[in-house]
Design a protein around this motif. Sequence first.
Motif, PDB file in Angstrom:
ATOM      1  N   TYR A  46       0.832  -1.206   0.000  1.00  0.00           N
ATOM      2  CA  TYR A  46       0.000   0.000   0.000  1.00  0.00           C
ATOM      3  C   TYR A  46       0.866   1.256   0.000  1.00  0.00           C
ATOM      4  O   TYR A  46       0.643   2.179  -0.787  1.00  0.00           O
ATOM      5  CB  TYR A  46      -0.960   0.033   1.193  1.00  0.00           C
ATOM      6  CG  TYR A  46      -1.582   1.403   1.349  1.00  0.00           C
ATOM      7  CD1 TYR A  46      -2.548   1.844   0.450  1.00  0.00           C
ATOM      8  CD2 TYR A  46      -1.152   2.279   2.338  1.00  0.00           C
ATOM      9  CE1 TYR A  46      -3.089   3.126   0.556  1.00  0.00           C
ATOM     10  CE2 TYR A  46      -1.690   3.551   2.442  1.00  0.00           C
ATOM     11  CZ  TYR A  46      -2.656   3.971   1.557  1.00  0.00           C
ATOM     12  OH  TYR A  46      -3.172   5.230   1.651  1.00  0.00           O
TER      13      TYR A  46
ATOM     14  N   ARG B  94       0.715   3.590  -3.267  1.00  0.00           N
ATOM     15  CA  ARG B  94       0.097   4.914  -3.167  1.00  0.00           C
ATOM     16  C   ARG B  94       1.042   5.981  -3.707  1.00  0.00           C
ATOM     17  O   ARG B  94       0.652   6.847  -4.464  1.00  0.00           O
ATOM     18  CB  ARG B  94      -0.275   5.243  -1.717  1.00  0.00           C
ATOM     19  CG  ARG B  94      -0.982   6.611  -1.620  1.00  0.00           C
ATOM     20  CD  ARG B  94      -1.079   7.145  -0.214  1.00  0.00           C
ATOM     21  NE  ARG B  94       0.167   7.310   0.483  1.00  0.00           N
ATOM     22  CZ  ARG B  94       1.020   8.332   0.306  1.00  0.00           C
ATOM     23  NH1 ARG B  94       0.772   9.269  -0.578  1.00  0.00           N
ATOM     24  NH2 ARG B  94       2.127   8.406   1.017  1.00  0.00           N
TER      25      ARG B  94
ATOM     26  N   PRO C  75      -1.718  11.408   0.144  1.00  0.00           N
ATOM     27  CA  PRO C  75      -2.378  10.745   1.274  1.00  0.00           C
ATOM     28  C   PRO C  75      -3.826  11.209   1.392  1.00  0.00           C
ATOM     29  O   PRO C  75      -4.135  12.372   1.159  1.00  0.00           O
ATOM     30  CB  PRO C  75      -1.558  11.205   2.481  1.00  0.00           C
ATOM     31  CG  PRO C  75      -0.240  11.618   1.921  1.00  0.00           C
ATOM     32  CD  PRO C  75      -0.526  12.151   0.545  1.00  0.00           C
TER      33      PRO C  75
ATOM     34  N   PHE D 175      -7.281   5.661   2.265  1.00  0.00           N
ATOM     35  CA  PHE D 175      -6.682   4.718   3.204  1.00  0.00           C
ATOM     36  C   PHE D 175      -7.732   3.743   3.737  1.00  0.00           C
ATOM     37  O   PHE D 175      -7.504   2.534   3.771  1.00  0.00           O
ATOM     38  CB  PHE D 175      -6.003   5.450   4.365  1.00  0.00           C
ATOM     39  CG  PHE D 175      -5.395   4.532   5.379  1.00  0.00           C
ATOM     40  CD1 PHE D 175      -4.184   3.901   5.112  1.00  0.00           C
ATOM     41  CD2 PHE D 175      -6.031   4.285   6.581  1.00  0.00           C
ATOM     42  CE1 PHE D 175      -3.617   3.036   6.044  1.00  0.00           C
ATOM     43  CE2 PHE D 175      -5.476   3.424   7.513  1.00  0.00           C
ATOM     44  CZ  PHE D 175      -4.263   2.799   7.242  1.00  0.00           C
TER      45      PHE D 175
END
Length: 133
Positions: A56, A60, A68, A73
Motif C-alpha cells: 500500500y 500509493r 495521502p 486509506f
Amino acid sequence: MADDVGLRTAIIRFVVTGAGSAVLDFGLTMLLQYGLHWDPAYAKALGFVLGTTTAYLINRRWTFRAEPSAARFVAVMLLYLATFAVQVGIYAAFENLWATDNKLMSAVSFAIAQGTATVVNFVVQRAVIFKMK
C-alpha cells in the motif's frame, strides 16, 4: 488527487511492488510456519499484513502517485480486509488439501493465493480507490 499513470506503467510498477511485498510476505510466512512451527493460517495472516502494508505504502506513492487521503486509506484497508480473507482462506484450503506438510506445496499454495489477491487488488485500486478524490 492521483496523477494519471498509464495502464502499462501502472501494471509494471504494481507487479514490481507486489513482487517485493510478496517476498516479504512469503519469507515471513515460511519462517513462522516452518521455522517457528506456527499454524499455516496464522503464519500466512501475519505475512499478509506485512506484505500488504508495504505494498500500500509503495503503490500509493509510486504506482498510482496519489496524495495521502483518509478516505483512500480506509478504502484500501477494506479492500485488504476482503483480500485477506480470500488469500488466507485459499492458502489454508490448499494447505489442508495436500497429503503432506511440504515446502514445495506450501509455495504452490502461496502462489495461488497471492495471484488471486494481486489481480483483485490491482483492478479495484486502479478502477476505484485511486480514482477517488
